[in-house]
Design a protein around this motif. Structure first.
Motif, short mmCIF file in Angstrom:
data_model
loop_
_atom_site.label_atom_id
_atom_site.label_comp_id
_atom_site.label_asym_id
_atom_site.label_seq_id
_atom_site.Cartn_x
_atom_site.Cartn_y
_atom_site.Cartn_z
N HIS B 3 4.54 -15.71 -1.73
CA HIS B 3 5.70 -16.19 -2.48
C HIS B 3 6.94 -16.40 -1.62
N ILE B 4 6.98 -15.69 -0.50
CA ILE B 4 8.21 -15.68 0.32
C ILE B 4 7.86 -15.99 1.78
N LYS B 5 8.59 -16.95 2.34
CA LYS B 5 8.44 -17.22 3.77
C LYS B 5 9.76 -16.89 4.46
N THR B 6 9.70 -16.01 5.44
CA THR B 6 10.91 -15.61 6.15
C THR B 6 11.09 -16.50 7.38
N MET B 7 12.29 -17.06 7.49
CA MET B 7 12.50 -18.10 8.53
C MET B 7 12.96 -17.57 9.87
N ASN B 8 13.42 -16.32 9.91
CA ASN B 8 14.00 -15.87 11.18
C ASN B 8 13.71 -14.39 11.41
N LYS B 9 14.25 -13.88 12.51
CA LYS B 9 13.98 -12.49 12.88
C LYS B 9 14.87 -11.51 12.11
N ALA B 10 15.92 -12.01 11.47
CA ALA B 10 16.81 -11.16 10.68
C ALA B 10 17.26 -9.94 11.48
N ASN B 11 17.80 -10.19 12.66
CA ASN B 11 18.05 -9.10 13.60
C ASN B 11 19.53 -8.72 13.73
N LEU B 12 20.29 -8.94 12.67
CA LEU B 12 21.73 -8.65 12.76
C LEU B 12 21.98 -7.15 13.00
N LYS B 13 21.20 -6.31 12.35
CA LYS B 13 21.39 -4.84 12.51
C LYS B 13 21.15 -4.43 13.96
N GLU B 14 20.05 -4.94 14.48
CA GLU B 14 19.69 -4.64 15.87
C GLU B 14 20.81 -5.12 16.81
N SER B 15 21.35 -6.30 16.50
CA SER B 15 22.38 -6.88 17.38
C SER B 15 23.63 -6.01 17.42
N ALA B 16 23.91 -5.31 16.32
CA ALA B 16 25.11 -4.47 16.28
C ALA B 16 24.97 -3.31 17.24
N GLN B 17 23.75 -2.76 17.32
CA GLN B 17 23.56 -1.59 18.18
C GLN B 17 23.73 -1.92 19.66
N LYS B 18 23.37 -3.15 20.03
CA LYS B 18 23.46 -3.52 21.45
C LYS B 18 24.64 -4.45 21.74
N GLY B 19 25.47 -4.69 20.72
CA GLY B 19 26.45 -5.77 20.83
C GLY B 19 27.84 -5.34 21.23
N GLY B 20 28.76 -6.27 21.06
CA GLY B 20 30.17 -5.97 21.30
C GLY B 20 30.58 -6.06 22.76
N CYS B 21 29.79 -6.71 23.61
CA CYS B 21 30.10 -6.74 25.05
C CYS B 21 31.25 -7.70 25.35
N GLY B 22 31.49 -8.66 24.46
CA GLY B 22 32.63 -9.58 24.65
C GLY B 22 32.40 -10.68 25.67
N LYS B 23 31.15 -10.87 26.09
CA LYS B 23 30.90 -11.92 27.09
C LYS B 23 30.91 -13.32 26.50
N CYS B 24 30.69 -13.42 25.21
CA CYS B 24 30.58 -14.74 24.59
C CYS B 24 31.95 -15.41 24.49
N GLN B 25 31.89 -16.73 24.27
CA GLN B 25 33.12 -17.52 24.21
C GLN B 25 33.96 -17.18 22.99
N ALA B 26 35.25 -17.33 23.12
CA ALA B 26 36.12 -17.31 21.94
C ALA B 26 35.72 -18.53 21.11
#
Lengths: 456, 45
Positions: B3-26
């Motif tokens: 009934h349900i097809k998931t289109m992506n990795k849905a990894n926002l939670k994971e990204s928070a744990q490793k994120g916040g480095c600030g390397k990305c562009q404004a």
């Protein structure tokens, strides 16, 4: 929190807090109106009863199991536990800067937010000394950030291009000493482009934004030279030349649409047909009393046009064509981390704008608003309290954003728009929000079409 | 799933744990100087 909608023959469900995007059948779509955590072992009888008027019981039971499975995998009805990260970037270094290198312009665009280039403060060019002070400020205030961004903006930056070149040279001469790397960008209306400037821009600028609105008649109605004639014929060949010589480096042709061209998909395709493949055409920002302004009345027409544009892009792809439309670009897997998504552009916090007088503002859109002057580069002043105010403007401190499904995609919208329209950087501007949400829904639907084929 | 097809990795939670480095562009720097869209950026870590 979930958000669900029907578009292009798809039933799409977003799990806001995990970023999960699901395409579901009609049964799941209907069931999601009736269930939420905590879940039971089996589908509750009253839900089976309600849905069995339209669906088979076995199907209802298996659908419920799938929903519970995704819930247990934390990609449906997942919890919002990001608020604790909102405090992380409060003392963020300044890593990006918009240099308003010329408060002067050789165009008189009718919709200009910068009062035809001078931001209401008189026509001025930035001196090399102020430019160097700005570079020093960025080097000294960027902490451990290695990549520094510097955007040459105006007015029209080509009116002060010698200073642009000298600032680039100065910044490059100091990169090594500080262990930093500058990324320069420039936004230009193209009138003064010549071979030398094209060579310099293509060598030094990691991105270039070329302002042109689309069809000749649309462009020339709004983008006028000082003598009142349109600029299209003059800029188009220059932009083509610049792009042809640019190789793989980034660029955008960037247009603005207004109430006068609600059929803006024509403008997007006009730019594409002229050979450009990186295209941004964006809604005008301006006072609602202006003739050209987009108001609530225009929203249905703009929505319909975004859907039409999506269909045209998909059809074009089927015929082997390809281009990027900036506002439909979305990376569902490798996009920015959740912490980045709590704030938008970082204006007033890790991003500031500098005027020719050396005044510091949170961003180019705040320039000239006296109460938001943050300090002065030449005088060495910088209001850290105001920086903190902007650092604290995130999706959890903006009441409408807090409860919005789109908060991790748009990240709280544009603070300057909020201030200009609503008088408060924390108050969401409704029309901007509506358009942003529509673009997201359309962009996600296009991903579904590419993954599963057309449904209609 | 039927009934349900998931289109992506849905990894926002994971990204928070490793994120916040600030390397990305404004975010407003690339093309979009008047309207804010963050989700079209790339993580640069």
């Amino acid at each position: 929190m979930i958000h669900k909608y029907k578009l292009g023959g798809f039933n799409i469900v977003l799990d806001v807090n995990s970023g999960g995007v699901h395409v579901v059948d009609d049964l799941t779509y209907d069931m999601l109106d009736n269930v939420e955590p905590p879940f039971e072992e089996e589908c509750p009888e009253k839900i089976v009863e309600k849905l069995s008027r339209f669906y088979e019981k076995d199907e209802i039971m298996s659908c419920y199991d799938e929903i519970v499975e995704l819930y247990n995998d934390k990609i449906l009805f997942s919890e919002d536990d990001y608020e604790k990260y909102a405090k992380y970037s409060i003392a963020s270094p300044v890593k990006a800067m918009c240099l308003n290198i010329a408060h002067d312009c050789n165009l008189r665009c009718k919709y200009c937010f910068a009062s035809t280039g001078d931001f209401g403060k008189g026509r001025k060019l930035m001196t090399l000394e102020t430019g160097k002070n700005a570079i020093d400020f960025l080097l000294e205030n960027s902490g451990d950030r290695q990549n520094l961004e510097l955007d040459f903006f105006g007015g029209e930056p080509l009116m002060n291009f010698d200073v642009v070149k000298q600032i680039v040279e100065y910044a490059r001469s100091r990169e090594g000493e500080f262990g930093k790397k500058f990324r320069f960008t420039i936004t230009t209306n193209g009138l003064l482009l010549d071979d030398d400037k094209i060579d310099f821009i293509n060598k030094e600028m990691s991105n270039v934004v070329l302002s042109i609105d689309g069809r000749k008649e649309v462009n020339d109605y709004m983008r006028l030279r000082v003598d009142g004639t349109g600029c299209y014929d003059r800029i188009l060949p220059k932009f083509k030349k610049l792009v042809a010589q640019r190789g793989d480096k980034e660029y955008y042709v960037r247009g603005t649409f207004t109430k006068y061209n609600l059929d803006f998909s024509e403008d997007v395709f006009s730019l594409y047909n002229e050979g450009f493949d990186q295209i941004s055409v964006e809604p005008v920002v301006g006072d609602s009393s202006e003739e050209y302004a987009l108001t609530e009345k225009e929203i249905p027409a703009v929505f319909a046009e975004y859907e039409k544009l999506a269909r045209r892009i998909i059809n074009n792809e089927k015929q082997g064509g390809k281009f990027n439309f900036f506002h439909f670009m979305l990376d569902l897997d490798q996009g920015p981390c959740a912490i980045k998504r709590l704030r938008g552009c970082g204006c007033g916090n890790d991003y500031v704008a500098i005027t020719p007088d050396g005044d510091i503002y949170p961003c180019h859109q705040f320039v000239g608003i006296e109460e938001y002057k943050m300090g002065n580069i030449d005088e060495g002043t910088f209001n850290l309290e105001m920086k903190k105010e902007f650092a604290n403007a995130h999706v959890y401190s903006k009441p409408e954003c807090r409860k919005c499904w789109a908060k991790f995609y748009c990240s709280g919208g544009c603070n300057a728009n909020n201030y200009q329209y609503m008088g408060d950087i924390h108050k969401a501007h409704k029309i901007s929000c509506e358009l942003e949400k529509k673009r997201l829904e359309v962009a996600i639907m296009m991903k579904a079409v590419r993954a599963f084929g057309e449904q209609e | 799933m039927k009934h349900i097809k998931t289109m992506n990795k849905a990894n926002l939670k994971e990204s928070a744990q490793k994120g916040g480095c600030g390397k990305c562009q404004a975010s407003c720097q690339s093309a979009c100087k008047t309207s804010c869209t963050v989700a079209n950026q790339k993580c640069e870590r």
